[in-house]
Every structure is written in structure tokens, then in C-alpha cells.
Design an enzyme around this catalytic site. Sequence first.
Site, PDB file in Angstrom:
ATOM      1  N   ASN A   9       0.861  -1.186   0.000  1.00  0.00           N
ATOM      2  CA  ASN A   9       0.000   0.000   0.000  1.00  0.00           C
ATOM      3  C   ASN A   9       0.900   1.239   0.000  1.00  0.00           C
ATOM      4  OD1 ASN A   9      -1.842   2.026   0.496  1.00  0.00           O
ATOM      5  ND2 ASN A   9      -2.321   1.383   2.600  1.00  0.00           N
ATOM      6  N   LYS A  11      -0.004   4.280  -0.247  1.00  0.00           N
ATOM      7  CA  LYS A  11      -0.685   5.432   0.370  1.00  0.00           C
ATOM      8  C   LYS A  11      -0.536   6.669  -0.539  1.00  0.00           C
ATOM      9  CE  LYS A  11       0.125   3.278   4.761  1.00  0.00           C
ATOM     10  NZ  LYS A  11       0.037   3.367   6.192  1.00  0.00           N
ATOM     11  N   HIS A  94      -9.422   0.588   5.267  1.00  0.00           N
ATOM     12  CA  HIS A  94      -8.085   0.740   5.856  1.00  0.00           C
ATOM     13  C   HIS A  94      -8.195   1.656   7.083  1.00  0.00           C
ATOM     14  CE1 HIS A  94      -3.974   2.166   6.403  1.00  0.00           C
ATOM     15  NE2 HIS A  94      -3.627   1.017   5.862  1.00  0.00           N
ATOM     16  N   GLY A 172       2.610   1.549  11.035  1.00  0.00           N
ATOM     17  CA  GLY A 172       3.616   2.605  10.930  1.00  0.00           C
ATOM     18  C   GLY A 172       4.303   2.961  12.240  1.00  0.00           C
ATOM     19  N   SER A 212       3.599  -2.680  10.467  1.00  0.00           N
ATOM     20  CA  SER A 212       5.048  -2.648  10.726  1.00  0.00           C
ATOM     21  C   SER A 212       5.780  -3.908  10.262  1.00  0.00           C
ATOM     22  CB  SER A 212       5.321  -2.385  12.208  1.00  0.00           C
ATOM     23  OG  SER A 212       4.857  -1.097  12.563  1.00  0.00           O
TER      24      SER A 212
HETATM   25  C1  PEP Z   1      -0.660  -0.161   6.272  1.00  0.00           C
HETATM   26  O1  PEP Z   1      -0.740   1.030   6.045  1.00  0.00           O
HETATM   27  O2  PEP Z   1      -1.571  -0.921   5.920  1.00  0.00           O
HETATM   28  C2  PEP Z   1       0.491  -0.674   6.982  1.00  0.00           C
HETATM   29  C3  PEP Z   1       0.462  -1.896   7.396  1.00  0.00           C
HETATM   30  O3  PEP Z   1       1.538   0.204   7.155  1.00  0.00           O
HETATM   31  P1  PEP Z   1       2.991  -0.164   7.746  1.00  0.00           P
HETATM   32  O4  PEP Z   1       3.441  -1.435   7.079  1.00  0.00           O
HETATM   33  O5  PEP Z   1       3.835   0.993   7.401  1.00  0.00           O
HETATM   34  O6  PEP Z   1       2.835  -0.372   9.223  1.00  0.00           O
END
Ligand code: PEP
Length: 263
Positions: A9, A11, A94, A172, A212
Site C-alpha cells: 500500500n 498510500k 483501511h 507505521g 510494521s
Molecule cells: C498499512 O498502512 O496498511 C500498513 C500496514 O503500514 P505499515 O506497514 O507501514 O505499518
Amino acid sequence: MAKKFIIGNWKMNLNVHESSLFVTKLAQEVPTFRDVTTVICPSFLALQPLSMQISHRQMKLGAQDCYWRDSGAFTGEISATQLRGLAQYILVGHSERRHVFGEDDRDIRFKVQAALRNGLSPVLCIGETSVERDNGDIEHTIDDQLVSGLLNIDSDQIDEVLVAYEPVWAIGTGETPSVKDIEQVVKIIRTQVAHMFGRDAGKKIRILYGGSVNLDNAGVFLGIKGIDGLLIGGMSLIAPEFAGIVKIAGELAKIEAKEEKND
Ligand code: PEP
């Protein structure tokens, strides 16, 4: 046969030109495995050019959201109908859509239905906040979001749905749940899906973990029984990390396929 899904993703990152350059890099680094589906979710703007650029054998495209009506006077929105032919997957619900943009369970349910109605696979994202976790409300939250998101779906459509378990506090932040906690949520999801759509659907529903994920911990999450893949934010924007995670998924899928054959 077990299939692994690795979904990136992006974003609100990378403009159209940058997206194209980044995909060129990914194309060189992301390995192709028979049993791994690799999906990237760029901005809406990049879907069209990337759909012509990517090798669809190597990568599929997903949208990060959609509106639930098919067309009409909805300024600024993009419908699942408009995404047909460009994307095969749509992230729905999300955590950022729920918590930054205030989407509620009804919006999310309608979006799941819109994706299915238009022949696209919704990736229904669910997960508890840190407050819900601290209050011991994980089971309740997961059940509620799942039941609401999957309400009014026909049992022949459930095979097209993926569920991503993404604890809000893990997105995140560098924090992740324990293996035991994820196993428990997997059980809650499979039990609820079986309750709604039958035992077979409970076994077959594809469940991803997100929050993460990086190259160091991806193997642990992918190795959890009942986890079929990963939804990756930050690390999907770093080509060697993302490609490395796809490679781990591919190796695991190969081992699982061998084990299945020997059973
Ligand atoms: C996400 O935005 O779906 C996500 C899992 O972000 P990250 O991997 O950066 O934690």
C-alpha cells in the site's frame, strides 16, 4: 494449494512519474513465484499508466479505496466501476480511512459490496485501536467489524474476499502483536466467517497480517498458521525490502506445497 498474497500500500506517496520509475525498479527485483500473488496499490492517478507498464504475471494492481456508488453526482470520488480493468483488488476500510476520514461500518460494507458487484476483490481491513486492546475488547472489535463488513454478501462471493488484520496501533509504529495474539485473531476471523458462510468458507478465507512488517519480521508473520499473506505500508516503498518479502513468501509457499504433496 496454499497461495500467499503480498500487498503493498503506497498510500499518498509518489507522483505518476515517480510511480513509473519505482515500478521499473520493482520489476527488476521482485521475484515471480507460481504461488505468490504480489499486488501494489499506488495512487488512483498511477493505476492507468502502471496497468500498461507492469507485467501482470509479476504484479497485480490494487486501488487504495473506492466509492460505493457505481456512478453519479459524487464529486471527487472514484467508483469500483471506474476501476474495472485497471485494478483487481481494492483496499476497503483501511485504518486511515476509518480513523482519518471517519468512514463507518456502513460505508465499508457498501464498498465491499461495490467491489464484488464490479468483479474486484475487496481486501477488508479490520483491527483494534490501542484503547480497545487495553480494554480487552479485541474479540468484540474484530467480530463487529467483520460481521458488519461482510453483511449481505452471498456465500458464492466470499471466496473473492480477503481480510487484512491490521491492529491500528501497529500501523507505521514499529510495534507488532505477538504471534499468539495474531493466532487468536485468526481463530476469531475463521470462526466468524464459518458461522456466516459455512465451515468451508471459514477454512478458505484468505487472511493477511499488516502492521510494521519488514524484511526481518515478515517470515515470522508468514509462518503463522492461518496467515495467507501480508499487507505492507512503509516497506512497500523500498524495493529491496518489498522484493525480499516476496522472496520469503515464495520460499515458504514452496515448502508448504511440498508438505501438502507428501501428506
Ligand atoms: C498499512 O498502512 O496498511 C500498513 C500496514 O503500514 P505499515 O506497514 O507501514 O505499518
